[in-house]
Design an enzyme around this catalytic site. Sequence first.
Site, PDB file in Angstrom:
ATOM      1  N   GLU A 149       0.950  -1.188  -0.302  1.00 57.08           N
ATOM      2  CA  GLU A 149       0.110   0.148  -0.139  1.00 57.08           C
ATOM      3  C   GLU A 149       0.850   1.335  -0.013  1.00 57.08           C
ATOM      4  O   GLU A 149       1.654   1.285   1.010  1.00 57.08           O
ATOM      5  CB  GLU A 149      -0.925  -0.134   1.510  1.00 57.08           C
ATOM      6  CG  GLU A 149      -2.184   0.951   1.203  1.00 57.08           C
ATOM      7  CD  GLU A 149      -2.221   1.241   2.726  1.00 57.08           C
ATOM      8  OE1 GLU A 149      -2.747   0.311   3.472  1.00 57.08           O
ATOM      9  OE2 GLU A 149      -2.433   2.532   2.856  1.00 57.08           O
ATOM     10  N   CYS A 201      -3.267   7.064   5.064  1.00 52.59           N
ATOM     11  CA  CYS A 201      -2.991   6.967   3.756  1.00 52.59           C
ATOM     12  C   CYS A 201      -4.384   7.544   3.077  1.00 52.59           C
ATOM     13  O   CYS A 201      -4.271   7.572   1.781  1.00 52.59           O
ATOM     14  CB  CYS A 201      -2.885   5.506   3.362  1.00 52.59           C
ATOM     15  SG  CYS A 201      -3.371   4.508   4.958  1.00 52.59           S
TER      16      CYS A 201
HETATM   17  P1  NAP Z   1       9.423   3.768   3.709  1.00 52.31           P
HETATM   18  O1  NAP Z   1      10.625   4.552   3.409  1.00 52.31           O
HETATM   19  O2  NAP Z   1       8.905   3.398   2.316  1.00 52.31           O
HETATM   20  O3  NAP Z   1       9.604   2.525   4.607  1.00 52.31           O
HETATM   21  C1  NAP Z   1       8.722   1.628   5.091  1.00 52.31           C
HETATM   22  C2  NAP Z   1       9.704   0.262   5.324  1.00 52.31           C
HETATM   23  O4  NAP Z   1       9.906  -0.265   4.034  1.00 52.31           O
HETATM   24  C3  NAP Z   1      10.759   0.468   6.311  1.00 52.31           C
HETATM   25  O5  NAP Z   1      10.757  -0.733   7.125  1.00 52.31           O
HETATM   26  C4  NAP Z   1      11.911   0.504   5.213  1.00 52.31           C
HETATM   27  O6  NAP Z   1      13.098   0.074   5.759  1.00 52.31           O
HETATM   28  C5  NAP Z   1      11.614  -0.382   4.214  1.00 52.31           C
HETATM   29  N1  NAP Z   1      12.046  -0.234   2.819  1.00 52.31           N
HETATM   30  C6  NAP Z   1      11.986   1.073   2.099  1.00 52.31           C
HETATM   31  N2  NAP Z   1      12.524   1.042   1.218  1.00 52.31           N
HETATM   32  C7  NAP Z   1      12.938  -0.170   1.027  1.00 52.31           C
HETATM   33  C8  NAP Z   1      13.964  -0.559  -0.219  1.00 52.31           C
HETATM   34  N3  NAP Z   1      14.149  -0.584  -1.212  1.00 52.31           N
HETATM   35  N4  NAP Z   1      14.119  -2.366   0.170  1.00 52.31           N
HETATM   36  C9  NAP Z   1      13.749  -2.922   1.116  1.00 52.31           C
HETATM   37  N5  NAP Z   1      13.133  -2.171   2.266  1.00 52.31           N
HETATM   38  C10 NAP Z   1      12.699  -0.860   1.997  1.00 52.31           C
HETATM   39  O7  NAP Z   1       8.276   4.638   4.270  1.00 52.31           O
HETATM   40  P2  NAP Z   1       8.294   5.375   5.545  1.00 52.31           P
HETATM   41  O8  NAP Z   1       9.555   5.559   6.404  1.00 52.31           O
HETATM   42  O9  NAP Z   1       7.038   4.896   6.547  1.00 52.31           O
HETATM   43  O10 NAP Z   1       7.681   6.667   5.118  1.00 52.31           O
HETATM   44  C11 NAP Z   1       8.462   7.470   4.057  1.00 52.31           C
HETATM   45  C12 NAP Z   1       7.322   8.004   3.089  1.00 52.31           C
HETATM   46  O11 NAP Z   1       6.359   6.954   2.848  1.00 52.31           O
HETATM   47  C13 NAP Z   1       6.361   9.069   3.817  1.00 52.31           C
HETATM   48  O12 NAP Z   1       7.166  10.401   3.848  1.00 52.31           O
HETATM   49  C14 NAP Z   1       5.270   8.876   2.887  1.00 52.31           C
HETATM   50  O13 NAP Z   1       5.478   9.516   1.624  1.00 52.31           O
HETATM   51  C15 NAP Z   1       5.123   7.492   2.524  1.00 52.31           C
HETATM   52  N6  NAP Z   1       4.110   6.927   3.308  1.00 52.31           N
HETATM   53  C16 NAP Z   1       2.929   6.424   2.764  1.00 52.31           C
HETATM   54  C17 NAP Z   1       2.111   5.969   3.429  1.00 52.31           C
HETATM   55  C18 NAP Z   1       0.527   5.454   2.913  1.00 52.31           C
HETATM   56  O14 NAP Z   1      -0.085   4.875   3.637  1.00 52.31           O
HETATM   57  N7  NAP Z   1       0.330   6.300   1.931  1.00 52.31           N
HETATM   58  C19 NAP Z   1       1.972   5.271   4.835  1.00 52.31           C
HETATM   59  C20 NAP Z   1       3.552   5.455   5.386  1.00 52.31           C
HETATM   60  C21 NAP Z   1       4.575   6.189   4.768  1.00 52.31           C
HETATM   61  P3  NAP Z   1      14.273   0.840   6.287  1.00 52.31           P
HETATM   62  O15 NAP Z   1      13.580   2.199   6.795  1.00 52.31           O
HETATM   63  O16 NAP Z   1      14.749   0.384   7.507  1.00 52.31           O
HETATM   64  O17 NAP Z   1      15.169   1.244   5.277  1.00 52.31           O
END
Ligand code: NAP
Length: 524
Positions: free
Chosen positions: A265, A302
Site C-alpha cells: 500500500e 493513507c
Molecule cells: P518507507 O521509506 O517506504 O519505509 C517503509 C519500510 O520499508 C521500512 O521498514 C523500510 O526500511 C522499508 N524499505 C523502504 N525501502 C526499501 C527498499 N528499497 N528495500 C527494502 N526495504 C525497504 O516508508 P516510511 O519510512 O514509513 O515513510 C516514508 C514515506 O512513505 C512518507 O513520507 C510517505 O510519503 C510514505 N508513506 C505513505 C503511507 C501511505 O499509507 N500512503 C504510509 C507511510 C508512509 P528502512 O527504513 O529500515 O530502510
Amino acid sequence: MTLTGELFIASKRVKRDGGGFRAVQASTGQEIEPAFSVATTDDVETAVAAAEAAFPVYSQMPREKRAEFLEAIADEIDALGDALTERAHAESGLPAARLNGERGRTSGQMRLFARELRLGEYLRARIDHAIPDRQPAPKPDLRLRLVPLGPVTVFGASNFPLAFSVGGGDTASALAAGCPVVVKGHSAHPGTAELVAGAITRAAEKTGMPKGVFSLINGPGNSVGAALVTDPRIKAVGFTGSRGGGTQLMKLAANRPVPIPVYAEMSSVNPVFLLPAALEARAEALGAGFVASLTMGAGQFCTNPGLVLGIEGPALDRFVTAATDAMAGAPSQVMLTPGIHKAYTSGVARWASAPALSQVGQGQEAAGPTCGQAALFTMTGKDFLADPSHAEEVFGAASLLVRCADVNEMAAVIGLLEGQLTATLHLDDGDLDLARQLLPRLERLAGRILANGWPTGVEVTDAQVHGGPFPSTSDGRSTSVGALAIDRFLRPVAYQDLPAALLPVELRDGDAGIPRRVDGKPTL
Ligand code: NAP
C-alpha cells in the site's frame, strides 16, 4: 515494562552486539534508549528457516486452534496497556487517545480473523460430486478449498505503529490464513515493535504454536528487508509505506527465480468531489469538515483528502473561505519521523514554487522542530489538465483544490488521476444524475467510494475495501483492511477423486459446519 532491544527469532529473544540503533523521540528528533539489535544475515536465515519448518505444522492445525492463538494475541496486546501507549507516543508523536484507539483496533483485528476462522467461509469450500454414468464421459469428483501460501514477510508501517505494524492487519490476516510471519520492524518505532512482539510470542507459547510461527527482526530495508523478500522460502509480502520502497520491493519479488506477490500500500490522494447542489447548500460546513479530516493525525493517514475538486463559482469561493478560516486555527502537529517531516516540508515548498498553484490556506506555525504546518493550495482545472503531476501525494496535512470550469472538465480531471484508495462524493438530490455519470469512472479509479463523509477513518468490517489500483496499492484486486484481507495469503487447490480419508475435513461429505457450495447450491 523494560525494553531490552532484542530481536525475536522463533520464540527466542536474541541480542546482537555492535551498537545497534536507537529510536528517535518524534517531538524533539533526539535519540532515546535503549539500543536495538540489528539482525545479522544468520538471523534472517534462522527466522526464515524456522518459519518454513513451522509452516507444515501451523497450516495444518485445526482452525479453532489458530483462532485461539489470534485471540490470545489480542488479549496480550490489550494487556500491554499504558506502557504500549507511552512508548508508541514517544516514538511516533501520535496522541495517546489516538494510540489507545489504535490498540483497540489492533486487538479487534485479531479477534475479527479468529471469527473468520470459525466461520470457515473464507475457505470457499465447494464440492462437485462425481457423475460416473454421465455421457459421453464420466464426471470426476472435484472438491476445492483455499490453502495458505507459506511463510509471509510483513513490513511494519510508520503511520500505524500498532494497527499496521508488528501485530497489525497484515500479520493478523497472514496468521489467520495459516502462514507463519517474519516481520521486518520499522526503524521509527522499535520499542513499540518489541512490546508487541513480546505479546505475540507469549500468546504463541500459551497456545502451543510451533516456534517459527512468528519472528521480528530489525535492520535496514535494503539489506535485511531485501534478504527476506528474495528468500525462496518467503511466499508473499505485506507492506505499507512509500511508493519508492513499495515499487522496489515489487521489482525484487518479480525478479526472483520464483516470483511472489507483494501487497504494497503506497500512495493515494483520495480525491473529494464537491458536486454543485451540495456545495451550494452547505459550502461552509464542507470547508470545515474537510479541514478537520485533512489535519487529523497531522495528515498522516493513507486516506487523507489530498485533492479536492469543485466547479468554479461563488459556492466554491465560500468553501475556500470556510476551509481557510478553519485551517488558520489548526495547530501544527508533531510528525511521525524527522524524515517524513522533511519530505512534507519539501513537498509543500514544491507546490509553493509551482507557477500554476497558489496557496490559499495555512495552519498555525510549526511549534517544534518536527511539527507540520497545514497547507491548502489551488489551481485551475485547465492547468491541472496541462500538468497533472501536482496530484502526487504530499504525505501530511497538505491538500490541493482543483477549480474546474464545468462538470466536463471535472470528468476530464478524473481521467488523468492515478489509482486511489478512496473517492468521495459530496452530493444532494440535485446531484444524483451527475453522480450517476461519475460513478463508473470512480469504480475504475478507487477501492472505496464514499458519499457525504470523509475518507479518513477506515472501519474494520466484512464489507471494507482498503485497496485500489496502482499506485494506491500494488494489486487492486485485494484489500489490506477487513475480513477479505485473508484472501491475499491463500490460493485455491482442487482435489479430484481423492478418497474421503485423504480429504481435508472441510471437504468431506456430511455436515462440515461451514458454508459450502455443493453441486452448485449454497449450503450451510
Ligand atoms: P518507507 O521509506 O517506504 O519505509 C517503509 C519500510 O520499508 C521500512 O521498514 C523500510 O526500511 C522499508 N524499505 C523502504 N525501502 C526499501 C527498499 N528499497 N528495500 C527494502 N526495504 C525497504 O516508508 P516510511 O519510512 O514509513 O515513510 C516514508 C514515506 O512513505 C512518507 O513520507 C510517505 O510519503 C510514505 N508513506 C505513505 C503511507 C501511505 O499509507 N500512503 C504510509 C507511510 C508512509 P528502512 O527504513 O529500515 O530502510
